[in-house]
Design a protein around this motif. Structure first.
Motif, PDB file in Angstrom:
ATOM      1  N   ASP A   1       0.822  -1.209   0.000  1.00  0.00           N
ATOM      2  CA  ASP A   1       0.000   0.000   0.000  1.00  0.00           C
ATOM      3  C   ASP A   1       0.858   1.262   0.000  1.00  0.00           C
ATOM      4  O   ASP A   1       0.513   2.257  -0.650  1.00  0.00           O
ATOM      5  N   ALA A   2       1.963   1.237   0.725  1.00  0.00           N
ATOM      6  CA  ALA A   2       2.845   2.401   0.772  1.00  0.00           C
ATOM      7  C   ALA A   2       3.435   2.695  -0.603  1.00  0.00           C
ATOM      8  O   ALA A   2       3.484   3.853  -1.042  1.00  0.00           O
ATOM      9  N   LEU A   3       3.872   1.652  -1.298  1.00  0.00           N
ATOM     10  CA  LEU A   3       4.447   1.837  -2.626  1.00  0.00           C
ATOM     11  C   LEU A   3       3.390   2.268  -3.641  1.00  0.00           C
ATOM     12  O   LEU A   3       3.627   3.135  -4.494  1.00  0.00           O
ATOM     13  N   ALA A   4       2.211   1.668  -3.547  1.00  0.00           N
ATOM     14  CA  ALA A   4       1.143   1.979  -4.500  1.00  0.00           C
ATOM     15  C   ALA A   4       0.631   3.408  -4.350  1.00  0.00           C
ATOM     16  O   ALA A   4       0.111   3.995  -5.307  1.00  0.00           O
ATOM     17  N   ALA A   5       0.811   3.990  -3.150  1.00  0.00           N
ATOM     18  CA  ALA A   5       0.301   5.331  -2.896  1.00  0.00           C
ATOM     19  C   ALA A   5       1.233   6.426  -3.411  1.00  0.00           C
ATOM     20  O   ALA A   5       0.839   7.603  -3.475  1.00  0.00           O
ATOM     21  N   ASP A   6       2.449   6.057  -3.795  1.00  0.00           N
ATOM     22  CA  ASP A   6       3.406   7.052  -4.262  1.00  0.00           C
ATOM     23  C   ASP A   6       3.059   7.490  -5.688  1.00  0.00           C
ATOM     24  O   ASP A   6       2.857   6.663  -6.586  1.00  0.00           O
ATOM     25  N   VAL A   7       3.015   8.796  -5.909  1.00  0.00           N
ATOM     26  CA  VAL A   7       2.600   9.348  -7.196  1.00  0.00           C
ATOM     27  C   VAL A   7       3.550   8.928  -8.311  1.00  0.00           C
ATOM     28  O   VAL A   7       3.118   8.529  -9.407  1.00  0.00           O
ATOM     29  N   LYS A   8       4.852   9.031  -8.063  1.00  0.00           N
ATOM     30  CA  LYS A   8       5.837   8.708  -9.096  1.00  0.00           C
ATOM     31  C   LYS A   8       5.779   7.217  -9.459  1.00  0.00           C
ATOM     32  O   LYS A   8       5.793   6.859 -10.649  1.00  0.00           O
ATOM     33  N   LEU A   9       5.691   6.347  -8.462  1.00  0.00           N
ATOM     34  CA  LEU A   9       5.617   4.912  -8.740  1.00  0.00           C
ATOM     35  C   LEU A   9       4.306   4.569  -9.441  1.00  0.00           C
ATOM     36  O   LEU A   9       4.248   3.647 -10.259  1.00  0.00           O
ATOM     37  N   ALA A  10       3.256   5.318  -9.112  1.00  0.00           N
ATOM     38  CA  ALA A  10       1.977   5.099  -9.795  1.00  0.00           C
ATOM     39  C   ALA A  10       2.114   5.403 -11.289  1.00  0.00           C
ATOM     40  O   ALA A  10       1.508   4.730 -12.134  1.00  0.00           O
ATOM     41  N   GLU A  11       2.934   6.387 -11.625  1.00  0.00           N
ATOM     42  CA  GLU A  11       3.185   6.686 -13.041  1.00  0.00           C
ATOM     43  C   GLU A  11       3.865   5.510 -13.736  1.00  0.00           C
ATOM     44  O   GLU A  11       3.684   5.314 -14.946  1.00  0.00           O
ATOM     45  N   TYR A  12       4.635   4.758 -12.973  1.00  0.00           N
ATOM     46  CA  TYR A  12       5.350   3.609 -13.530  1.00  0.00           C
ATOM     47  C   TYR A  12       4.488   2.344 -13.550  1.00  0.00           C
ATOM     48  O   TYR A  12       4.960   1.267 -13.903  1.00  0.00           O
TER      49      TYR A  12
END
Length: 335
Positions: free
Chosen positions: A33-44
């Motif tokens: 959940d922490a990783l999925a909530a990051d805007v930049k990682l969501a772009e990836y």
């Protein structure tokens, strides 16, 4: 022959993860959940999935680490392995910070970020992955800061394990768990680790030479074949094939002394297991299986003695012999 069917069932129950069955998925969820909530990682296109021995149901008590394979299907080619690992660290350190003793919970590793969960006594390893050019497999950061990536396909191993377990009527997964427990009993914290023995077990099963009709026969047969694979690997340098990537082999980190210890101890274990299986005295056989399987993560003896035997493997003596007509009266109470 001492097949000790109930004792093997009890042994498997003894090494089955306990509270870890709830804690491991929860720790995985929090990292995901922490990783999925990051805007930049969501772009990836961040899309984490659980992998590793826990996912494949071959982990043993206690589960100390949980592997999260973080797929990034839209990661630009110009993003280096160091940059994505740095991003993971920023996100995870920002989320989990420090524990009650002031220790940083997120730790950098060669290919992943490790997050500690002190309350659960386990770690989560988050591994970033980008698509390989074939569109079917993935690449993860290689050791070092020179933007090297290595091909991998961990989700395939989960599928292959499930198929092999079905092919062997449910005996494959329990046998792998018993082999992992044997590795722990014979080698302790020394390498090679459990993954090496799991892949060696898969290779042994894939040859069709591992057979049996119960847990005892499968265990002895698998030990024999796996010990040969280890012998060939250590003595002759014969590679252990990666079943998920045709034509490639797995790599391990172990010293020459550690490899030699694994070779000799598993060769001896294979002989001992077969002798125990052939032994008519169940007490003597149980002693051998006790030594091979050692103690679980809670420091409890894994393999129990069969009924009617003392802890040293000798038969118990009873004051009343079978068939006697007179039996002393009890207190007539029921507990």
């Amino acid at each position: 022959m001492a097949h000790l069917k109930q004792q093997f069932k009890d042994a498997l129950s003894s090494i089955e993860p306990g509270d870890d069955k709830a804690n491991a998925p929860e720790a995985h969820r929090r990292v995901r959940d922490a990783l999925a909530a990051d805007v930049k990682l969501a772009e990836y296109g961040v899309n984490p999935v659980l992998i590793g021995s826990y996912k494949r149901s071959v982990s043993i008590k206690r589960v100390k680490d949980v592997d999260v394979f973080v797929r990034l299907p839209d990661l630009p080619n110009d993003v280096t392995s160091k940059e994505i690992l740095d991003r993971f660290f920023t996100v995870l350190h920002g989320e989990f910070g420090r524990d009650d003793d002031g220790h940083q919970r997120t730790k950098r590793q060669d290919r992943s970020l490790q997050v500690s969960f002190p309350d659960y006594d386990l770690y989560v390893d988050a591994v970033p992955a980008r698509p390989h050019w074939d569109g079917e497999t993935w690449e993860i950061p290689q050791k070092g800061d020179d933007n090297q990536w290595v091909r991998t396909n961990p989700e395939m191993l989960t599928s292959l394990s499930t198929e092999m377990n079905t092919e062997h009527d449910g005996f494959y997964v329990p046998t792998v768990k018993l082999l992992r427990q044997t590795r722990r009993a014979l080698l302790g914290k020394k390498k090679p680790g459990g993954f090496f023995f799991e892949v060696a077990a898969y290779q042994a099963f894939a040859t069709g030479l591992v057979t049996g009709s119960d847990h005892a026969e499968y265990y002895a047969s698998a030990l024999d074949e796996v010990s040969k694979i280890i012998e060939d690997f250590v003595t002759y340098g014969t590679a252990v094939s990666d079943p998920t990537l045709p034509g490639q082999s797995i790599g391990i980190r172990a010293t020459d002394d550690e490899l030699e210890a694994a070779r000799t101890r598993f060769l001896d274990a294979a002989v001992d297991a077969q002798d125990a299986l052939d032994e008519e005295d169940e007490g003597k056989a149980a002693l051998v299986f006790q030594r091979l399987l050692g103690k679980n993560g809670d420091d409890e003896t894994v393999f129990p003695m069969p009924r009617g035997f003392n802890d040293d493997g000798s038969k118990r003596e009873f004051a009343i012999s079978a068939g006697e007509r007179v039996v002393p009266a009890g207190a007539r109470t029921f507990g």
